[in-house]
Design an enzyme around this catalytic site. Structure first.
Site, short mmCIF file in Angstrom:
data_model
loop_
_atom_site.label_atom_id
_atom_site.label_comp_id
_atom_site.label_asym_id
_atom_site.label_seq_id
_atom_site.Cartn_x
_atom_site.Cartn_y
_atom_site.Cartn_z
N GLU A 48 0.82 -1.21 0.00
CA GLU A 48 0.00 0.00 0.00
C GLU A 48 0.85 1.26 0.00
OE1 GLU A 48 -3.02 0.43 -0.63
OE2 GLU A 48 -3.76 -1.61 -0.51
N THR A 54 1.19 5.52 -7.43
CA THR A 54 2.12 4.76 -8.26
C THR A 54 1.40 3.57 -8.87
OG1 THR A 54 3.84 5.44 -6.70
CG2 THR A 54 4.41 3.68 -8.24
N LEU A 91 11.54 4.68 -7.69
CA LEU A 91 10.10 4.55 -7.45
C LEU A 91 9.44 5.89 -7.17
CD1 LEU A 91 8.05 2.28 -7.44
CD2 LEU A 91 8.48 1.93 -5.01
N TYR A 131 -6.64 6.93 3.54
CA TYR A 131 -6.85 5.85 2.59
C TYR A 131 -6.11 4.58 3.02
CZ TYR A 131 -5.76 2.52 -0.87
OH TYR A 131 -5.58 1.31 -1.46
N ASP A 149 -9.55 5.47 -2.68
CA ASP A 149 -8.43 6.02 -3.42
C ASP A 149 -8.96 6.68 -4.69
OD1 ASP A 149 -9.25 3.80 -4.83
OD2 ASP A 149 -7.26 3.43 -5.62
N CYS A 201 -14.36 0.79 -14.85
CA CYS A 201 -14.75 2.20 -14.70
C CYS A 201 -13.52 3.07 -14.87
CB CYS A 201 -15.40 2.41 -13.33
SG CYS A 201 -16.32 3.95 -13.17
#
Length: 371
Positions: A48, A54, A91, A131, A149, A201
DNA sequence: TAAGCGTGGCT
DNA sequence: TAGCCAAGCTT
């Protein structure tokens, strides 16, 4: 004439329909437990944090590398921060790596190696916001929490036809998301909403015909689904320019210095850099910015890099020394550059100076394509 | 509260 | 190509 038997089956709730869809179409991801199993909290937390802002594709190889190197939260807590930053290099959003390391130490030393099992407890860990706390508690502990999110915000804004723009609409969307969480399988529900956002979606051209919520999607009924959620306009990104100085010693080792612990690329390595201003320094001005006097040669071309809030263009000066000057920094051999804590922008600069597009990047690119 | 904080893929 | 977008958090 006998009446045909009436089917009195109660229509399934939105949550139940989504879970049925999820059981058929869920994505297989490295950090995801097998269907019906509960994931390890350390695995969920690590994934997470990496997944904040990302993409799944970018994260996969880093996740596997971290888990192989630090199989437990205690192992991660015991690692030097610089090793964690080096493993995180490429990253992005490096504050996540610093917070990851701090949070691991809190869990290891203050919580006996066990992650909190509530969103409230998780929220106290550095790097864990609303979140992430909801996601970890739902996925790893099956707590009845929503994980709203960007995917979920898009799904919910369309489903409920929320026309307030983001980020104004965030609290409302969070409340709406929480209202849909079922009594059971809250973790699957959280992941199902995200998979729905990722697979069906989508931001552009959503596949409404395949959506388990298409019948009661208000945005679709009103014909406005595809342009939701509305978003506040973005500020234009300014352009900054500067010079970089890449020095190599006789064996090809490169001088790198460590950036300040916090702020942009905090704690990461870089070659010496001049200040970033509106224009490039003249050749004369650049020489005065160099870390020491040497035969600095300007390389042809420039390095461009886009950050979230500005764009950067760098002119690269390089020099090869027969003798190392006395100066603060680390001389990193070329075969160690790949594993160094060099963020992508600095990697580009060093590669440009050394005239290579190869080893500094090739390993990461191949890992990404394997993911 | 709004700004700061990375990177790479896609269109 | 230039902008959009991604499993957001911190200060």
């Amino acid at each position: 004439m006998p009446k045909p038997p009436r089917i009195t089956q109660k229509p399934a709730s939105p949550a139940a329909r989504l879970l049925s869809w999820y059981d058929l179409h869920r994505r297989e991801l490295p950090w995801r437990a097998r269907a019906g199993a509960t994931a390890d909290p350390y695995h969920v937390w690590l994934s997470e944090i990496m997944l904040q802002q990302t993409t799944v594709v970018a994260v996969a190889s880093y996740y596997r590398a971290f888990l192989a190197r630090w199989p437990t939260v205690d192992a991660l807590a015991a690692a030097p921060l610089d090793d964690v930053l080096a493993a995180w290099a490429g990253l992005g959003y490096y504050a996540r790596a610093r917070n990851l390391h701090r949070a691991a130490q809190v869990v290891a030393t203050e919580l006996g190696g066990k992650f909190p099992d509530t969103a409230e407890g998780l929220r106290k860990l550095p790097g864990v916001g609303p979140y992430t706390a909801g996601a970890i508690s739902a996925i790893a502990f099956d707590a009845r929490e929503a994980a709203v999110d960007a995917n979920a915000e898009r799904v919910l804004a369309r489903y409920f036809a929320v026309e307030e723009p983001l980020p104004i609409a965030k609290p409302k969307l969070r409340t709406l998301g929480q209202s849909l969480v079922p009594e059971k399988r809250a973790g699957d529900f959280a992941q199902a909403v995200m998979d729905l956002g990722s697979l069906i979606c989508t931001p552009r051209r959503p596949a409404c015909a395949n959506c388990p919520w298409t019948e009661d999607c208000v945005g679709r009924a009103r014909g406005i689904a595809e342009r939701l959620p509305l978003k506040a306009e973005r500020a234009v990104r300014p352009l900054r320019r500067g010079a970089a100085f890449v020095a190599s010693d006789a064996k090809g080792a490169v001088l790198l210095i460590k950036r300040a612990e916090n702020g942009l690329l905090g704690g990461m390595l870089q070659p010496p850099l001049g200040p970033w201003t509106e224009n490039f320094p003249s050749a004369k001005a650049a020489i005065s910015q160099a870390p020491f006097a040497a035969d600095w040669r300007k390389r042809a071309g420039i390095v461009r890099h886009g950050f979230t809030h500005f764009e950067l263009e760098i002119e690269v000066y390089s020099t090869t020394l027969s003798k190392r000057p006395k100066i603060e920094g680390r001389w990193v051999p070329q075969d160690e550059l790949r594993a160094a804590a060099l963020p992508t922008v600095m990697r580009k600069i060093v590669a440009h100076a050394l005239d290579e597009g190869g080893p500094l990047f090739s390993d990461r690119l191949s890992k990404i394509s394997r993911a």
